[in-house]
Write a protein that holds these residues in place. Structure first.
Motif, PDB file in Angstrom:
ATOM      1  N   GLU A  14     -29.623  29.123   5.649  1.00 50.63           N
ATOM      2  CA  GLU A  14     -28.737  29.517   4.552  1.00 50.63           C
ATOM      3  C   GLU A  14     -28.420  31.008   4.602  1.00 50.63           C
ATOM      4  O   GLU A  14     -29.260  31.815   5.004  1.00 50.63           O
ATOM      5  N   THR A  64     -25.823  34.077   2.291  1.00 54.07           N
ATOM      6  CA  THR A  64     -25.093  34.327   1.052  1.00 54.07           C
ATOM      7  C   THR A  64     -23.740  34.961   1.347  1.00 54.07           C
ATOM      8  O   THR A  64     -23.627  35.845   2.194  1.00 54.07           O
ATOM      9  N   GLN A  99     -20.780  36.958  -0.770  1.00 49.70           N
ATOM     10  CA  GLN A  99     -20.440  37.619  -2.033  1.00 49.70           C
ATOM     11  C   GLN A  99     -18.954  37.943  -2.037  1.00 49.70           C
ATOM     12  O   GLN A  99     -18.438  38.489  -1.061  1.00 49.70           O
ATOM     13  N   GLU A 134     -21.373  34.842  -6.050  1.00 52.14           N
ATOM     14  CA  GLU A 134     -22.194  34.548  -4.887  1.00 52.14           C
ATOM     15  C   GLU A 134     -22.230  33.053  -4.623  1.00 52.14           C
ATOM     16  O   GLU A 134     -22.262  32.248  -5.553  1.00 52.14           O
ATOM     17  N   THR A 187     -24.282  30.330  -1.713  1.00 47.69           N
ATOM     18  CA  THR A 187     -25.235  30.170  -0.629  1.00 47.69           C
ATOM     19  C   THR A 187     -24.835  28.947   0.173  1.00 47.69           C
ATOM     20  O   THR A 187     -24.690  27.851  -0.389  1.00 47.69           O
TER      21      THR A 187
END
Length: 158
Positions: free
Chosen positions: A63, A65, A67, A115, A117
């Motif tokens: 995983e 992230t 943004q 955000e 994920t």
């Protein structure tokens, strides 16, 4: 591709992403009275827009992230961030709410960091597509920004 959402939610997010990408006006059935849910303003306010922070190389099955910064004035507030996955493409739609009955809005630039994920399961080329709107001096128009991602094979553990 692995996304931390159940199958029905991913399907619904995909439908919403397609509608947002086509420029269709969408409103949430749960939005407060006097507010409208809109894809976030991601372009046209600061040098270097759109503000998207994500790696350009990731490991398969791991995983990471993403943004995305959206903008608004005193009549805006941060909304949800939706994720839809299809093969090697992830579509992220940051949503914000605008208060339509507020009258004159404070003329200040607000930023909201959304955000998401996500993870890609297979090595190879992949893409992250951000669906939003342009704004500021550019006028409001639907916009999609695509960022390529190199997905490398997962390393074997010893």
């Amino acid at each position: 591709m692995k996304v931390r959402k159940d199958a029905l939610r991913r399907f619904m997010l995909g439908v919403v992403g397609v509608l947002a990408a086509s420029g269709a006006a969408c409103t949430s059935t749960t939005e407060p009275p006097g507010e409208e849910r809109r894809p976030g303003l991601i372009l046209g306010f600061n040098h270097g827009d759109p503000q998207i922070v994500m790696p350009d190389t990731v490991q398969a099955g791991t995983e990471f992230t993403v943004q995305v910064t959206t903008y608004g004035n005193g009549c805006y507030r941060k909304g949800e961030t939706e994720v839809a996955a299809s093969g090697s493409v992830v579509t992220i739609t940051p949503w914000d709410y605008v208060n339509l009955g507020a009258g004159a809005c404070p003329d200040l630039l607000l930023t909201f960091v959304h955000e998401a994920t996500v993870a890609f399961s297979q090595a190879g080329s992949a893409s992250v597509v951000i669906v939003g709107r342009s704004g500021g001096s550019m006028g409001e128009e639907p916009v999609e920004v695509t960022r390529p991602v190199v997905v490398v094979a997962a390393q074997a553990s010893n």
